[in-house]
Design an enzyme around this catalytic site. Sequence first.
Site: not given
Length: 401
Positions: A125-128, A130, A145, A238
Amino acid sequence: MAVKIIVIEGPEKGKTFSFDKADRFLVGRAKKAHLRFSEKDLYISRHHFLLEISSEHCYIKDLNSKNGTFINGKRITFAEVKNGDIIQIGDTTLKIIICAEKLKDIKPITHSAKDYILLERIGKGGMAEVYKAHKISTGEIVAFKWLNFSIDAKSFRLFEREISVMKKLNHPNLVKLIDYGEKNKRPFLITEYLAGGDVGRLILKRKKPLSLKEACNIIYEILNGLEYAHNKGFIHRDIKVENILLDDKRRAKLSDFGFAKSYIEAGRSMFTKFGEIGGTFIYMAPEQITDYRFVKPPADIYSLGVCLYYMLTGYFPYPVPSPLQIVKGEIWNVNENELIDFILYKEPTPIKEINPEIPDEIAKIIHTALRKDIEKRYKTAKEMKEEIRIALESDTEATSI
């Protein structure tokens, strides 16, 4: 961060808006807009832009307004605003005054990652990222993660929040935190590995909705976990099918607590995500758009209502293309302005119009969860869970709870 917006030109010249807390604000002529402009400037759209104020930054996202949003003369779709910036919407000119607090140093996480061997990447994803990983000391397979290199302070604090929340929660229907630390100066967290993947991917793999029994059992189990989390004072904020994971025995668990927070302490901090159309945004309850800081457990109930609707039909409650429809080639454009209008003002498409085979009791449960008026929605996860149990017990073919 304190933000002041001054109207320096236009029909409402001299008007001032002040904000001393992090939050998200809808700006436009709509009745539910936080910064509402009158009909004196018809070049301002009903939903013109979203203003996001965090503890460190201030952003503006244009909502596909008809006449655009301009910062210092340049038309933008999404941009960070700085102290002294000039914003033009319609015939109205705004000036931004920002008083930023000094940022505290970020404390590094120091636990070691030497006990883990990364096997394969299973998500990004944009942040991390996995990874499926092997824990050497125990031999177990886990999910690793790993925060991306190019993260800012906000992303780091979201990651910290996820760890902080997960440390306080322990339930069979919530993904379990195993460890956390730092590898190559990149923070990581370790959770249990769930071989069944996420529900969103399962639907796309099958290219059809889930059965009544399977979908309701999954939602029932997630409601078990939510009931526990809500009783601990946390809301998720979320929930979507991509955040519902399945183990090898098809037991459902809720994941991704980066946006979870204590609703008891609502309003003290704010981390906002502008979701993609067909992604997070479509799962948001109306109050997550108009009153984000103070959302309560019914917002999670609404999101689960969207999940169950999609799981049983392959469609979203509003005319927005779902992932399953996109895979099947059913694609059309819907902008964020239209989507906000659907969520705030339009009633969901009756689910039985899409799938007449859905029992009346289940349809009623879904539409109760999707009520725009919080007072008419389920107040607790337990309340919705019991309704599902009763409905399934009356349907002998679907019963397994």
